[in-house]
Structures are given as structure tokens and as C-alpha cells.
Design a protein around this motif. Structure first.
Motif, short mmCIF file in Angstrom:
data_model
loop_
_atom_site.label_atom_id
_atom_site.label_comp_id
_atom_site.label_asym_id
_atom_site.label_seq_id
_atom_site.Cartn_x
_atom_site.Cartn_y
_atom_site.Cartn_z
N UNK A 1 34.48 -2.68 155.92
CA UNK A 1 35.16 -3.77 156.61
C UNK A 1 36.53 -4.01 155.98
N UNK A 2 37.48 -4.39 156.81
CA UNK A 2 38.82 -4.69 156.34
C UNK A 2 38.95 -6.12 155.86
N UNK A 3 40.13 -6.44 155.38
CA UNK A 3 40.40 -7.79 154.92
C UNK A 3 40.31 -8.79 156.07
N UNK A 4 40.43 -8.28 157.30
CA UNK A 4 40.31 -9.13 158.48
C UNK A 4 38.85 -9.31 158.91
N UNK B 1 36.99 3.04 149.64
CA UNK B 1 36.13 3.21 150.82
C UNK B 1 36.97 3.36 152.08
N UNK B 2 38.10 2.65 152.13
CA UNK B 2 38.97 2.72 153.30
C UNK B 2 39.49 4.11 153.59
N UNK B 3 39.56 4.95 152.56
CA UNK B 3 40.02 6.33 152.77
C UNK B 3 39.00 7.13 153.57
N UNK B 4 37.78 6.61 153.72
CA UNK B 4 36.74 7.28 154.49
C UNK B 4 36.56 6.63 155.87
N UNK B 5 37.34 5.62 156.17
CA UNK B 5 37.20 4.88 157.43
C UNK B 5 37.88 5.66 158.55
N UNK B 6 37.08 6.40 159.29
CA UNK B 6 37.60 7.20 160.39
C UNK B 6 36.51 7.41 161.43
N UNK B 7 36.90 7.76 162.63
CA UNK B 7 35.95 8.10 163.68
C UNK B 7 34.89 7.05 163.93
N UNK C 1 28.95 -5.26 154.19
CA UNK C 1 30.07 -4.32 154.17
C UNK C 1 30.55 -4.05 152.75
N UNK C 2 31.09 -2.87 152.58
CA UNK C 2 31.93 -2.61 151.42
C UNK C 2 33.36 -2.81 151.91
N UNK C 3 34.19 -3.42 151.09
CA UNK C 3 35.57 -3.66 151.49
C UNK C 3 36.38 -2.38 151.52
N UNK C 4 37.35 -2.34 152.42
CA UNK C 4 38.16 -1.13 152.56
C UNK C 4 38.95 -0.82 151.29
N UNK C 5 39.20 -1.82 150.45
CA UNK C 5 39.93 -1.60 149.20
C UNK C 5 39.01 -1.44 147.99
N UNK C 6 37.69 -1.53 148.21
CA UNK C 6 36.74 -1.31 147.12
C UNK C 6 36.66 0.18 146.80
N UNK C 7 36.35 0.48 145.56
CA UNK C 7 36.26 1.88 145.14
C UNK C 7 34.94 2.50 145.61
N UNK C 8 34.89 3.81 145.56
CA UNK C 8 33.65 4.50 145.90
C UNK C 8 32.56 4.20 144.88
N UNK C 9 32.93 3.91 143.64
CA UNK C 9 31.92 3.51 142.65
C UNK C 9 31.25 2.21 143.11
#
Length: 144
Positions: free
Chosen positions: A45-48, A76-82, A20-28
Motif C-alpha cells: 500500500x502507498x502513503x495514500x 516493497x514498492x519496487x515490486x509493485x507492478x501488474x 499491508x506492507x508500505x511501499x517505502x518499507x524494506x523487503x526485510x
């Protein structure tokens, strides 16, 4: 193509150990992970440690770079949808149906509420008879 996909579960044909890439990781960070792992998509993936979504290389290019956004400012979290996923014990046919219904080429695999792998169109291509594969390709790419 074989007909060996009949009776197999998603876990039998998936790629194990999806990272996973973390939800708070950057797109870079996501782009660098994709490069280093030679993949075109990453689960988010989230912190959970729970699956929040999926991000593709196309998302990064079209929705960030082409729009003039900074890869170091968008997470990455800004793209977490659907979110669409499949249980590891599900049949290959069920995964195929979900991918067709949502017109997606990659599907996270969950077991016991945790990400355990990914199943892709390439995984399915190895398991499906030609007629099923042709139908899948038509349905997934028809609106593209």
C-alpha cells in the motif's frame, strides 16, 4: 468439496483485514511481517493507503536474495507492478476467473477503493466443487 461457492461473493469467503506492507518499507520488513503473520504474500500500500501491488515470499527469495541484493536497501514498492484485484461484492466465480487468467494464487479484495481482504486458492478450495477446483489448479499451475 461443497458446491456452496455458488451465489457467494468474494467478501463471503475472503480473509478479512489484510495488512499491508508500505511501499517505502524494506523487503526485510516485508519478510518479517510475513513471518509474524504466517503468510506468503502481502499487499503493498502507498502513503495514500491505496493498493499498489502485492509481494510474495518467492519474490523476495528469487528477485532479491538470489540476485545478491540487500534486503535493507530494496523497498516493497519496487515490486509493485501488474496489479490485479477483485471487488468485494464480486462473485466467487469472477475471482476464480481473474486468478486463472493471471495465473495467481492470491487476490487482493477491494471495497470502496480500499483493501478489505485477500482471497486465496485455499479459500476457493473450501467453496468449489472438485471439478472446478481441478480445473483451477490445472490453469494456474500449468505454466509454473
Amino acid at each position: 468439496m461443497s458446491t456452496s461457492g455458488v451465489g457467494k461473493t468474494v467478501q463471503d469467503v475472503m480473509h478479512e483485514g489484510a495488512q499491508c506492507v508500505g511501499e517505502n518499507d524494506t523487503l526485510r520488513t516485508a519478510a518479517q511481517m510475513m513471518r509474524d503473520m504466517s503468510v506468503g504474500a502481502l499487499p503493498i500500500c502507498g502513503q495514500d493507503d491505496r493498493l499498489k501491488g502485492i509481494i510474495t515470499d518467492r519474490d523476495i527469495v528469487i528477485k532479491c536474495c538470489a540476485e545478491g541484493h540487500d534486503l535493507d536497501q530494496i523497498t516493497a514498492g519496487e515490486f509493485a507492478r501488474g496489479l490485479v484485484w477483485v471487488e468485494a461484492g464480486s462473485s466467487v466465480e469472477e475471482a476464480l476467473e481473474k486468478m486463472e487468467q493471471h495465473q495467481i494464487k492470491r487476490l487482493p479484495v477491494i471495497d470502496n477503493h480500499r483493501l478489505v481482504g485477500m482471497i486465496t486458492e485455499a479459500d476457493l478450495a473450501k467453496e468449489l466443487p472438485d471439478s472446478k477446483l481441478a480445473e483451477f489448479v490445472h490453469r494456474v499451475y500449468a505454466a509454473a
